[in-house]
Write an enzyme that holds these catalytic residues in place. Structure first.
Site, PDB file in Angstrom:
ATOM      1  N   HIS A  97       0.841  -1.199   0.000  1.00  0.00           N
ATOM      2  CA  HIS A  97       0.000   0.000   0.000  1.00  0.00           C
ATOM      3  C   HIS A  97       0.874   1.247   0.000  1.00  0.00           C
ATOM      4  O   HIS A  97       2.003   1.226   0.491  1.00  0.00           O
ATOM      5  CB  HIS A  97      -0.954   0.033   1.195  1.00  0.00           C
ATOM      6  CG  HIS A  97      -0.271  -0.188   2.507  1.00  0.00           C
ATOM      7  ND1 HIS A  97       0.112  -1.431   2.948  1.00  0.00           N
ATOM      8  CD2 HIS A  97       0.107   0.675   3.475  1.00  0.00           C
ATOM      9  CE1 HIS A  97       0.693  -1.324   4.129  1.00  0.00           C
ATOM     10  NE2 HIS A  97       0.721  -0.048   4.470  1.00  0.00           N
ATOM     11  N   HIS A  99       0.850   5.127   1.329  1.00  0.00           N
ATOM     12  CA  HIS A  99       0.196   6.129   2.164  1.00  0.00           C
ATOM     13  C   HIS A  99       0.264   7.471   1.433  1.00  0.00           C
ATOM     14  O   HIS A  99       1.351   7.890   1.015  1.00  0.00           O
ATOM     15  CB  HIS A  99       0.948   6.329   3.484  1.00  0.00           C
ATOM     16  CG  HIS A  99       0.981   5.144   4.396  1.00  0.00           C
ATOM     17  ND1 HIS A  99       0.216   5.071   5.538  1.00  0.00           N
ATOM     18  CD2 HIS A  99       1.696   3.994   4.363  1.00  0.00           C
ATOM     19  CE1 HIS A  99       0.477   3.928   6.171  1.00  0.00           C
ATOM     20  NE2 HIS A  99       1.371   3.250   5.479  1.00  0.00           N
TER      21      HIS A  99
HETATM   22  P1  5GP Z   1       1.875   0.151   7.401  1.00  0.00           P
HETATM   23  O1  5GP Z   1       2.293   0.356   8.833  1.00  0.00           O
HETATM   24  O2  5GP Z   1       1.809  -1.335   7.083  1.00  0.00           O
HETATM   25  O3  5GP Z   1       2.652   0.931   6.400  1.00  0.00           O
HETATM   26  O4  5GP Z   1       0.420   0.750   7.307  1.00  0.00           O
HETATM   27  C1  5GP Z   1      -0.725   0.070   7.652  1.00  0.00           C
HETATM   28  C2  5GP Z   1      -1.785   1.083   7.916  1.00  0.00           C
HETATM   29  O5  5GP Z   1      -3.053   0.418   7.932  1.00  0.00           O
HETATM   30  C3  5GP Z   1      -1.646   1.769   9.279  1.00  0.00           C
HETATM   31  O6  5GP Z   1      -1.426   3.160   9.082  1.00  0.00           O
HETATM   32  C4  5GP Z   1      -2.976   1.478   9.972  1.00  0.00           C
HETATM   33  O7  5GP Z   1      -3.483   2.580  10.682  1.00  0.00           O
HETATM   34  C5  5GP Z   1      -3.884   1.078   8.830  1.00  0.00           C
HETATM   35  N1  5GP Z   1      -4.914   0.149   9.229  1.00  0.00           N
HETATM   36  C6  5GP Z   1      -4.749  -0.970   9.971  1.00  0.00           C
HETATM   37  N2  5GP Z   1      -5.927  -1.605  10.139  1.00  0.00           N
HETATM   38  C7  5GP Z   1      -6.854  -0.861   9.465  1.00  0.00           C
HETATM   39  C8  5GP Z   1      -8.254  -1.001   9.272  1.00  0.00           C
HETATM   40  O8  5GP Z   1      -8.904  -1.936   9.744  1.00  0.00           O
HETATM   41  N3  5GP Z   1      -8.876  -0.053   8.522  1.00  0.00           N
HETATM   42  C9  5GP Z   1      -8.185   0.995   7.975  1.00  0.00           C
HETATM   43  N4  5GP Z   1      -8.905   1.865   7.261  1.00  0.00           N
HETATM   44  N5  5GP Z   1      -6.861   1.162   8.144  1.00  0.00           N
HETATM   45  C10 5GP Z   1      -6.205   0.241   8.880  1.00  0.00           C
END
Ligand code: 5GP
Length: 133
Positions: A97, A99
């Protein structure tokens, strides 16, 4: 199955802002700034290195569309695009993903990469990387 696949399949709710046959974009549940959005491929790949190039290209274009929409609406002064790969880099959901993080003048975010004290041979580092491309 990752939490993002559950969102894609509508098993859990999310605030979806964009969707097409390859990608979906929804608000991050923990908004690090107003409008913080995740751009996600519908098919699950764990990280950047496993992403097919054409899909990756599509996602960056979707990220741009989302950024344009945020720009028109919330009027941030800038954006960060972030993509974490691996636990050590802060990745918590192992479904690729991007951001999209809008930046406002008075936000409390301080994105900074601390420089290391060790002196590296940059020429050598560049050569090693370019020889592997
Ligand atoms: P990462 O840390 O893997 O780059 O980002 C994962 C993101 O997914 C985090 O910023 C977290 O807040 C978001 N996230 C985790 N669980 C959920 C969810 O159930 N719904 C949404 N909309 N975002 C989520």
């Amino acid at each position: 199955m990752t939490i993002f696949e559950k969102i894609i399949q509508r098993e859990i709710p999310a605030h979806i802002v964009y969707e097409d046959h390859l990608a979906i974009a929804f608000l991050d549940i923990s908004q690090i700034s107003k409008g913080h959005t995740l751009v996600v491929p519908k098919k699950s790949y764990p990280n950047l290195l496993s992403m097919p190039d054409d899909l990756l290209q599509h996602l960056i274009v979707v990220a741009k569309k989302v950024a344009h929409a945020i720009e028109k609406t919330f009027k941030p002064e800038g954006f960060n695009l972030l993509n974490n790969n691996g636990e050590i880099a802060g990745q918590t959901v192992f479904h690729f993903h991007i951001h999209v993080v809008p930046r406002y003048s008075k936000d409390e975010l301080h994105y900074q990469v601390n420089s290391r004290k060790e002196k590296d041979d940059l020429k050598l580092i560049a050569e090693v990387i370019s020889s592997a491309l």
